[in-house]
Design a protein around this motif. Structure first.
Motif, short mmCIF file in Angstrom:
data_model
loop_
_atom_site.label_atom_id
_atom_site.label_comp_id
_atom_site.label_asym_id
_atom_site.label_seq_id
_atom_site.Cartn_x
_atom_site.Cartn_y
_atom_site.Cartn_z
N LEU A 1 -18.30 12.58 32.68
CA LEU A 1 -17.37 11.45 32.75
C LEU A 1 -15.91 11.88 32.62
CD1 LEU A 1 -19.19 8.68 30.65
CD2 LEU A 1 -19.28 9.12 33.11
N ASP B 1 -13.26 11.13 35.49
CA ASP B 1 -12.07 10.31 35.20
C ASP B 1 -10.78 11.07 35.51
OD1 ASP B 1 -13.78 8.34 34.42
OD2 ASP B 1 -13.33 8.47 32.27
N THR C 1 -10.42 10.81 39.34
CA THR C 1 -10.01 9.50 39.86
C THR C 1 -8.57 9.17 39.47
OG1 THR C 1 -11.01 8.41 37.94
CG2 THR C 1 -12.35 8.56 39.91
N GLU D 1 -21.84 3.35 41.89
CA GLU D 1 -21.61 2.73 40.59
C GLU D 1 -20.86 3.66 39.65
OE1 GLU D 1 -25.44 -0.34 40.41
OE2 GLU D 1 -25.61 1.69 39.54
N SER D 2 -21.18 4.95 39.68
CA SER D 2 -20.47 5.91 38.82
C SER D 2 -18.99 5.98 39.16
CB SER D 2 -21.11 7.30 38.96
OG SER D 2 -22.41 7.33 38.45
N ILE E 1 -17.18 3.63 40.70
CA ILE E 1 -16.53 2.36 40.34
C ILE E 1 -16.28 2.29 38.84
CG2 ILE E 1 -16.92 -0.14 40.17
CD1 ILE E 1 -18.26 0.01 42.92
N GLU E 2 -17.25 2.70 38.03
CA GLU E 2 -17.06 2.69 36.59
C GLU E 2 -15.88 3.56 36.17
OE1 GLU E 2 -20.87 3.92 35.24
OE2 GLU E 2 -21.85 2.02 35.73
N SER E 3 -15.71 4.69 36.85
CA SER E 3 -14.58 5.57 36.55
C SER E 3 -13.27 4.92 36.97
CB SER E 3 -14.75 6.92 37.25
OG SER E 3 -13.66 7.77 36.99
N ILE F 1 -12.64 1.80 36.98
CA ILE F 1 -12.34 0.76 36.00
C ILE F 1 -11.81 1.39 34.70
CG2 ILE F 1 -13.36 -1.05 34.56
CD1 ILE F 1 -15.34 -1.56 36.90
N ARG F 2 -12.47 2.45 34.25
CA ARG F 2 -12.03 3.10 32.99
C ARG F 2 -10.59 3.61 33.08
NH1 ARG F 2 -17.25 5.40 33.14
NH2 ARG F 2 -16.39 7.33 34.01
N LYS G 1 -8.32 2.57 35.19
CA LYS G 1 -7.41 1.57 35.79
C LYS G 1 -6.76 2.13 37.06
CE LYS G 1 -6.32 -0.80 31.43
NZ LYS G 1 -7.34 -0.10 30.62
N TRP H 1 -15.58 -4.78 43.47
CA TRP H 1 -14.60 -4.11 42.60
C TRP H 1 -13.18 -4.43 43.04
CZ3 TRP H 1 -11.32 -0.34 44.74
CH2 TRP H 1 -10.41 0.22 43.83
#
Length: 373
Positions: free
Chosen positions: A42, A46, A49, A79-80, A82-84, A86-87, A89, A122
């Motif tokens: 992660l 992150d 991204t 999904e991975s 997209i989650e990154s 979001i985390r 921003k 998203w």
């Protein structure tokens, strides 16, 4: 300001071509490296991204013995990411590689359609920028046989003494990898969202028609050393694809047939079913010419006098292929696309070389990119 572009699936078929093409615009783009291990870390994901202005999401599974694995893998990757986003921003422009198989009843097509829908959701919830590119069948150099396309499979088989078999003689809508990469770059430059961007195919052909052309390339080029008739941009792209599956290291240099009599020697350099430009050069000892590559041109170096070292290296790799040629045994080496190449006089006399290339030199569109071997 340069756009910072990251590509998931950077080392895949499309990813590698896009990554290499971006390097041709160093004043416009900065490439942010991606490794597949990031999806399991992660912190690294992150960091990736948050570093990008643009993320092209290409990472996906195309084939597996269990279709459910294809679906779950591809959805998990989306999904991975997209989650990154979001985390972190992230305000990156996301480009997603979907497929014309969205409309078909298979797990790969389903994973692509639902993946695009997840990115749209998203973008709507987080005011994100998203382009979903629905892409037809892609072919081109360096695709994996038995994985990326039937063309990759046929090219591999024909250049490795195997017999292709047509399972279904279907109609294919096709786009060449170079044309697809141009589409990606165009969308990156636009800086605009397009939730359902339909990439238009540039060629349409039956599988049997493609195999017929490839068989002709095998006979005319691989077996006889001639250049086949090329009647369209699609045929040029197909021929350049075919050439890249030849075992370059062991196929070249190809010796010419010399006809010697009391008058001297005669050598036929090339038989052409296509036009082009023939040039002649002399090179003094110790001098190197070239150190450039082409993305579409077909080129032949024929040494007829002196001693030469011809070197090739595929862009993005470290392996250098060395070919030693001598006018005492005249021979030639052809340059695959995306291979930087040079020729050096390693003898003590002038080197005489004949160069053939399939199109006239155009100073406004040289298709010549300098990079040392």
């Amino acid at each position: 300001m340069k756009l910072k572009v990251g590509i998931t699936g950077q080392n895949g078929f499309v990813g590698k071509h896009l990554y290499n093409m971006l390097c041709l615009f160093p004043d416009e783009f900065e490439r942010i490296e991606f490794k597949k291990e990031y999806f399991a870390d992660l912190s690294s994901l992150d960091q990736f991204t948050s570093s990008c202005d643009v993320i092209v999401h290409l990472a996906a599974m195309n084939r597996h013995s269990d279709p459910k694995v294809i679906y779950t893998t591809n959805i998990a990757l989306v999904e991975s990411l997209i989650e990154s986003l979001i985390r972190t921003k992230s305000k990156s422009h996301i480009l997603f590689s979907s497929s014309s198989q969205e409309s078909k009843d298979n797990m790969y097509g389903k994973s692509k359609k639902e993946g695009r829908e997840l990115f749209i959701k998203w973008a709507e919830e987080f005011n994100g920028q998203f382009t979903g590119m629905v892409i037809p069948n892609v072919f081109g150099p360096f695709g994996r046989p038995f994985y990326n396309s039937v063309i990759a499979t046929f090219c591999h088989q024909l250049t490795h003494a195997e017999m292709p078999v047509i399972q279904i003689d279907g109609e294919l809508n096709l786009i060449y990898i170079g044309e697809l990469v141009e589409e990606f770059i165009q969308q990156i430059r636009s800086k605009k969202s397009n939730l359902n961007y339909q990439v238009i195919h540039t060629a349409h052909s039956k599988v049997s028609e493609i195999l017929s052309l490839l068989n002709r390339y095998k006979e005319d080029y691989l077996e006889k050393g001639g250049i086949p008739a090329i009647n369209s941009r699609f045929e040029l792209n197909l021929f350049n694809t075919f050439r890249c599956y030849i075992d370059t290291e062991n196929h070249f240099p190809v010796k010419f047939t010399q006809h010697i009599d009391p008058r001297g020697a005669f050598v036929e350099v090339i038989r052409l079913n296509v036009g082009g430009q023939v040039s002649f050069s002399t090179t003094v000892p110790g001098i190197t010419r070239g150190n450039h590559f082409h993305t579409r041109k077909i080129e032949r170096f024929a040494v007829i006098k002196g001693k030469a070292l011809i070197q090739l290296r595929q862009i993005g790799t470290d392996q250098i292929l060395d070919f030693y040629l001598s006018g005492e045994e005249p021979a030639y080496v052809d340059m695959p696309v995306w291979y930087t190449h040079n020729i050096k006089n390693i003898g003590e006399e002038e080197l005489f070389t004949i160069f053939w290339i399939n199109e006239f030199f155009d100073p406004n569109d040289t298709d010549t990119y300098f990079e040392n071997v």
